[in-house]
Design an enzyme around this catalytic site. Structure first.
Site, mmCIF file in Angstrom:
data_model
loop_
_atom_site.group_PDB
_atom_site.id
_atom_site.type_symbol
_atom_site.label_atom_id
_atom_site.label_comp_id
_atom_site.label_asym_id
_atom_site.label_seq_id
_atom_site.Cartn_x
_atom_site.Cartn_y
_atom_site.Cartn_z
ATOM 1 C CG ASP A 1 1.833 1.018 -6.986
ATOM 2 O OD1 ASP A 1 0.831 1.560 -6.506
ATOM 3 O OD2 ASP A 1 1.846 0.429 -8.077
ATOM 4 N N GLY B 1 -6.117 -6.580 -15.055
ATOM 5 C CA GLY B 1 -7.382 -7.294 -15.076
ATOM 6 C C GLY B 1 -7.274 -8.795 -14.958
ATOM 7 C CB ALA C 1 -0.199 -13.900 -6.090
ATOM 8 C CD GLU D 1 -5.296 -1.726 -6.571
ATOM 9 O OE1 GLU D 1 -5.345 -2.824 -7.147
ATOM 10 O OE2 GLU D 1 -5.265 -0.639 -7.189
#
Length: 321
Positions: A43, A123, A159, A210
């Site tokens: 990421d 999760g 969030a 996502e």
């Protein structure tokens, strides 16, 4: 001899003309940059520091992992952002332990660098987005600005995975969210750099969505919502892909190349990986001409690595690389 030379010249001209035609009809995608050094990331968030020209890459990991490069090619690892836990983390995500931090995003605005990040557990919707700031990345002094927004089992969204962009009119927006809850957008205060109002869902996708990255391209007049679809974090078994849709408004609706609304599952894939790199995603678009993301290296048994490419735009206003 003159006759043979003439034939060769004609053949050369013909081949050059054919190559030019093919380059127009089938544009050559930019090669992924040939990176060296320490490129282990997940990421990634990419930025070029003002004044120094140093490239910084922030990524998921203990305390937020940091890489830097003075030439954009060779990367070294710097110190992490957090060496201890801010006290507020446990208030919003009580099951979170240690210093594991997800999906940072770095944004420069009015002389300050804003580094957003996520605290959660796999999760779970019990998550929070936090913020630290600095006026000099190279200086290495960051100020904790606390919680930006949070979610729990009662909220519609999750969030995590924040990304900031500035609209054509100067307004600031944050996109965030993941998976079955979808991608959301909310307006951001230019003084606090935190949400000022409600959040609106702008994308969903069965099977996973996502890592949103929102970009405005003034040359095309569109806002582009880049997302990661599929499943990450499984090495070479990951199914991540980079996909995109666009809109004339930051709040949508966003449509893919087939005209399908991203709220209804639309998403045009622009990178599905290849034989060397599996599961590209977690992307971050810098400006409108550079895209960074991670992918799992086949040669290194699924290790997540940093990939950076030049980002191009076709004649119809769609990105490719």
């Amino acid at each position: 001899m003159m006759k043979i030379s003439s034939k060769r010249s004609k053949l050369t001209i013909l081949l050059l003309s054919l190559m030019l035609l093919l380059s127009v009809v089938f544009p050559v995608n930019a090669a992924t940059w040939n990176l060296t050094g320490d490129t282990n990331v997940h990421d990634p968030a990419y930025i070029v520091e003002n004044g120094t020209g140093t490239r910084w890459v922030f990524s998921t990991g203990e305390g937020i992992q940091v890489l830097y490069s003075t030439d954009g090619v060779n990367y070294k690892r710097s110190g992490k952002i957090f060496n201890s836990r801010p006290s507020w983390w446990s208030n919003y995500v009580p099951n979170h332990t240690g210093l594991d931090v997800w999906a940072p995003d770095i944004y420069y605005y009015n002389g300050t660098y804003y580094l957003y990040y996520s605290i959660s557990t796999f999760g779970s919707k019990i998550s929070a987005i936090g913020l630290v700031t600095t006026t000099s990345i190279s200086g290495g002094v960051w100020t904790d600005k606390g919680m930006v927004t949070y979610s729990n089992n009662s909220t519609n969204y999750n969030a995590i995975d924040a990304n900031i962009t500035q609209a054509a009119n100067g307004a600031l927006w944050m996109v965030f969210g993941s998976w079955s809850n979808g991608i959301y957008i909310t307006s951001i205060s230019s003084s606090t750099m935190k949400p000022t109002g409600n959040s609106y869902r702008i994308a969903t996708k069965s099977g996973g969505i996502e890592g949103p990255s929102l970009v405005y391209n003034s040359n095309t007049g569109y806002y582009y919502l880049f997302v990661s679809i599929g499943v990450c974090c499984s090495g070479t078994s990951s199914t991540y892909k980079v996909a995109v849709g666009r809109s004339t408004s930051p709040t949508g609706p966003y449509y893919d190349k087939n005209g399908i609304d991203m709220k209804n599952g639309g998403a045009s894939v622009i990178d599905s990986g290849n034989g060397a790199w599996v599961g590209p995603g977690g992307q971050d678009v810098y400006g409108t001409n550079v895209i960074a993301r991670h992918a799992y290296s086949v040669a290194e048994n699924g290790a997540p690595k940093l990939l950076i490419s030049d980002l191009y735009w076709d004649s119809n206003g769609w990105p490719y690389y």
